[in-house]
Design a protein around this motif. Structure first.
Motif, PDB file in Angstrom:
ATOM      1  N   SER A  14      -4.729   7.294   2.286  1.00 11.12           N
ATOM      2  CA  SER A  14      -6.092   6.772   2.339  1.00 11.12           C
ATOM      3  C   SER A  14      -6.520   6.200   0.993  1.00 11.12           C
ATOM      4  O   SER A  14      -7.125   5.123   0.923  1.00 11.12           O
ATOM      5  CB  SER A  14      -7.055   7.885   2.764  1.00 11.12           C
ATOM      6  N   GLY A  60      -5.281   2.776   0.438  1.00  5.88           N
ATOM      7  CA  GLY A  60      -5.788   1.711   1.292  1.00  5.88           C
ATOM      8  C   GLY A  60      -5.164   1.629   2.662  1.00  5.88           C
ATOM      9  O   GLY A  60      -5.176   0.564   3.290  1.00  5.88           O
ATOM     10  N   THR A  93      -5.018  -2.077   6.839  1.00  6.25           N
ATOM     11  CA  THR A  93      -5.453  -1.843   5.467  1.00  6.25           C
ATOM     12  C   THR A  93      -6.976  -1.743   5.358  1.00  6.25           C
ATOM     13  O   THR A  93      -7.724  -2.249   6.195  1.00  6.25           O
ATOM     14  CB  THR A  93      -4.963  -2.957   4.536  1.00  6.25           C
ATOM     15  N   LYS A  94      -7.400  -1.073   4.305  1.00  2.39           N
ATOM     16  CA  LYS A  94      -8.798  -0.991   3.913  1.00  2.39           C
ATOM     17  C   LYS A  94      -8.845  -1.097   2.395  1.00  2.39           C
ATOM     18  O   LYS A  94      -7.804  -1.212   1.738  1.00  2.39           O
ATOM     19  CB  LYS A  94      -9.416   0.321   4.392  1.00  2.39           C
ATOM     20  N   LYS A 130      -5.517   2.647   6.395  1.00  9.12           N
ATOM     21  CA  LYS A 130      -6.581   3.110   7.299  1.00  9.12           C
ATOM     22  C   LYS A 130      -6.032   3.978   8.415  1.00  9.12           C
ATOM     23  O   LYS A 130      -6.731   4.851   8.939  1.00  9.12           O
ATOM     24  CB  LYS A 130      -7.319   1.891   7.880  1.00  9.12           C
ATOM     25  N   ASN A 131      -4.784   3.759   8.813  1.00  5.04           N
ATOM     26  CA  ASN A 131      -4.204   4.469   9.963  1.00  5.04           C
ATOM     27  C   ASN A 131      -2.882   5.146   9.581  1.00  5.04           C
ATOM     28  O   ASN A 131      -1.834   4.837  10.141  1.00  5.04           O
ATOM     29  CB  ASN A 131      -3.970   3.495  11.118  1.00  5.04           C
ATOM     30  N   ASN A 153       0.830  -1.213   0.000  1.00  8.29           N
ATOM     31  CA  ASN A 153       0.000   0.000   0.000  1.00  8.29           C
ATOM     32  C   ASN A 153       0.860   1.257   0.000  1.00  8.29           C
ATOM     33  O   ASN A 153       0.515   2.264  -0.628  1.00  8.29           O
ATOM     34  CB  ASN A 153      -0.938   0.004   1.200  1.00  8.29           C
TER      35      ASN A 153
END
Length: 220
Positions: free
Chosen positions: A118, A121, A210-211, A123-124, A82
């Motif tokens: 973001s 992907g 991850t998202k 998330k933090n 990512n």
């Protein structure tokens, strides 16, 4: 006579199989080490500007970056795809949108590292970033270019501080070649070697959660 002919064919087959390994695989991130990556044949490949293996170049920059950290007594960082996607898209943006900055004023969705993380992907995101632009130079191999990029960051105090961060835990590198006039540097463009853009993205403190990503990384 027949036996000799068979052995000759067998040798040809082995040679062809060895040469068939011409693409980078992300699984190599876990099999190569600081002690072995410089002997890895793919990193020694000549760069064909008409068919650049960006995944291979990103990996070369990653391993040279970790080598620089280890030489300073710091821990090697874990690769994260990512972060590579985030870095690659920023390098592409700087090239095509004609700017050089950590802030993308030409695309609000990608304005700052947090927004780009973001999209990739993350998330933090707790992200630090190094960027580089090199024009008018020819590099003989992927490793030679990676060495040049990382040395440029080492030679620059603010970039060196980011590279040598002791709070970094993960890293992704993204590179892009632009064959056009950039930042009105017509003289550099006319040399025929184009411009190389590189971004390092570091995740600090805690590993990435991850998202679903909207951005994709490079393909090879």
């Amino acid at each position: 006579m027949k036996k000799g002919f068979f052995l000759f064919l067998l040798m040809i087959g082995v040679s062809t199989a060895t040469l068939a390994q011409c693409k980078w695989k992300d699984s190599f991130y876990t099999t190569l080490t600081d002690e072995t990556f410089r002997d890895f044949k793919l990193f020694q490949k000549s760069i064909n500007l008409n068919k650049i293996d960006y995944k291979l170049l990103d990996a070369a920059v990653f391993f040279v970056s970790n080598e620089a950290r280890l030489e300073q007594g710091l821990k090697a960082l874990e690769y994260h795809p990512n972060l590579e996607a985030m870095a690659w898209n920023h390098s592409v943006s700087m090239a095509k949108k004609d700017f050089f900055d950590h802030y993308n004023k030409k695309d609000k969705k990608r304005r700052d590292p947090q927004k780009r993380a973001s999209l990739a992907g993350v998330k933090n995101p707790t992200v630090a970033e190094n960027i580089s632009a090199v024009g008018g130079r020819t590099f003989g191999s992927y490793l030679e270019l990676a060495d040049h990029l990382v040395q440029g960051w080492i030679d620059s105090p603010p970039h060196r501080k980011t590279l040598y961060s002791d709070t970094a835990v993960q890293l992704g590198c993204g590179t892009y070649f632009y064959d056009g006039i950039w930042q009105k540097n017509r003289d550099v463009y006319e040399q025929g070697n184009g411009f190389w853009f590189a971004t390092q993205n570091f995740q600090l403190y805690n590993p990435i959660i991850t998202k679903k990503a909207k951005d994709k990384g490079p393909s090879n």
